[in-house]
Design a protein around this motif. Sequence first.
Motif, PDB file in Angstrom:
ATOM      1  N   GLU A  33      89.129 118.843 117.607  1.00  0.00           N
ATOM      2  CA  GLU A  33      88.523 118.528 118.904  1.00  0.00           C
ATOM      3  C   GLU A  33      89.492 118.856 120.042  1.00  0.00           C
ATOM      4  N   VAL A  34      88.987 119.485 121.085  1.00  0.00           N
ATOM      5  CA  VAL A  34      89.810 119.883 122.235  1.00  0.00           C
ATOM      6  C   VAL A  34      89.076 119.542 123.528  1.00  0.00           C
ATOM      7  N   GLU A  35      89.792 118.904 124.456  1.00  0.00           N
ATOM      8  CA  GLU A  35      89.252 118.676 125.801  1.00  0.00           C
ATOM      9  C   GLU A  35      89.449 119.977 126.593  1.00  0.00           C
ATOM     10  N   ILE A  36      88.359 120.598 126.991  1.00  0.00           N
ATOM     11  CA  ILE A  36      88.450 121.877 127.699  1.00  0.00           C
ATOM     12  C   ILE A  36      88.417 121.650 129.210  1.00  0.00           C
ATOM     13  N   PHE A  37      89.554 121.842 129.850  1.00  0.00           N
ATOM     14  CA  PHE A  37      89.596 121.848 131.318  1.00  0.00           C
ATOM     15  C   PHE A  37      90.916 122.464 131.775  1.00  0.00           C
ATOM     16  N   ASP A  38      90.948 122.846 133.046  1.00  0.00           N
ATOM     17  CA  ASP A  38      92.123 123.459 133.654  1.00  0.00           C
ATOM     18  C   ASP A  38      93.089 122.356 134.089  1.00  0.00           C
ATOM     19  N   MET A  39      94.334 122.393 133.604  1.00  0.00           N
ATOM     20  CA  MET A  39      95.300 121.348 133.964  1.00  0.00           C
ATOM     21  C   MET A  39      95.659 121.397 135.449  1.00  0.00           C
ATOM     22  N   ASN A  40      95.336 122.488 136.131  1.00  0.00           N
ATOM     23  CA  ASN A  40      95.520 122.530 137.585  1.00  0.00           C
ATOM     24  C   ASN A  40      94.429 121.753 138.309  1.00  0.00           C
ATOM     25  N   HIS A  41      93.362 121.410 137.574  1.00  0.00           N
ATOM     26  CA  HIS A  41      92.245 120.653 138.150  1.00  0.00           C
ATOM     27  C   HIS A  41      91.795 119.615 137.128  1.00  0.00           C
ATOM     28  N   ILE A  42      92.656 118.657 136.865  1.00  0.00           N
ATOM     29  CA  ILE A  42      92.345 117.627 135.866  1.00  0.00           C
ATOM     30  C   ILE A  42      91.180 116.776 136.368  1.00  0.00           C
ATOM     31  N   PRO A  43      90.154 116.594 135.552  1.00  0.00           N
ATOM     32  CA  PRO A  43      89.009 115.769 135.984  1.00  0.00           C
ATOM     33  C   PRO A  43      89.452 114.368 136.407  1.00  0.00           C
ATOM     34  N   LYS A  44      88.902 113.865 137.497  1.00  0.00           N
ATOM     35  CA  LYS A  44      89.287 112.548 138.014  1.00  0.00           C
ATOM     36  C   LYS A  44      89.075 111.454 136.979  1.00  0.00           C
ATOM     37  N   ALA A  45      88.004 111.555 136.227  1.00  0.00           N
ATOM     38  CA  ALA A  45      87.704 110.533 135.221  1.00  0.00           C
ATOM     39  C   ALA A  45      88.800 110.493 134.152  1.00  0.00           C
TER      40      ALA A  45
END
Length: 226
Positions: free
Chosen positions: A75-87
Amino acid sequence: MNFLKAKSTYKTAAKVQDLMGQRLCELLKTYRLKEFQRVFEFGCGTGEFSQKLQKNLIFKDYVRNDILDYKSEFEVEIFDMNHIPKAFLKTQKFNLITSNATLQWLKEDIFTNLYALLKKDGILLLSSFGQENLKEIKILSGLSLPYKSLKSHKNLLKDFEILELKEEFFKLEFESALEVFRHLKQSGVNSLGHFFLGKETLLKMQELFGNTLTYHSIYILCRKIS
């Protein structure tokens, strides 16, 4: 993106990145850091460093992240670490945050977010690349990332207790100039950008640099102090 295209060849071609992962594991052993309740690894790619690190840790929860979806079995959380989701920023806290050979792609304010994601006394274990990294390619193509010096990293880590901050140099030799650029493609490093690879560039690589590449690695181990 080129890292996705290099998915099948990365493990074999990225020898320096593999050594850097080993160095990070050695740092943990040196400081006898082994047990962490929650671990967060960003830029996990296809999981080479994850496997190496997990053999050296006792943990309850291991959260992985990457900007790209490699369709991995884990399992991998897919997002850009330059724009970490606020949640994610508001709800997640970790005892260890780590990443191998990813930091150089991120903005400086990443350290503010990593600080926020760490629990008190949490550990940051990172590797990146310094200003001499792939200097031959920068001279030939003009392409490079805004690599930071050891001193710049020290300034960015002012809110942490620095346990280790050091650098290491590798010089890779290739049989031909074409092999140099094949290595870059197979390890995904040609994500730096695009330039025309003609006969003139290949000749310059051979004449100026003897078909060698410089890797300048940086290692960081620090602790959140408040």
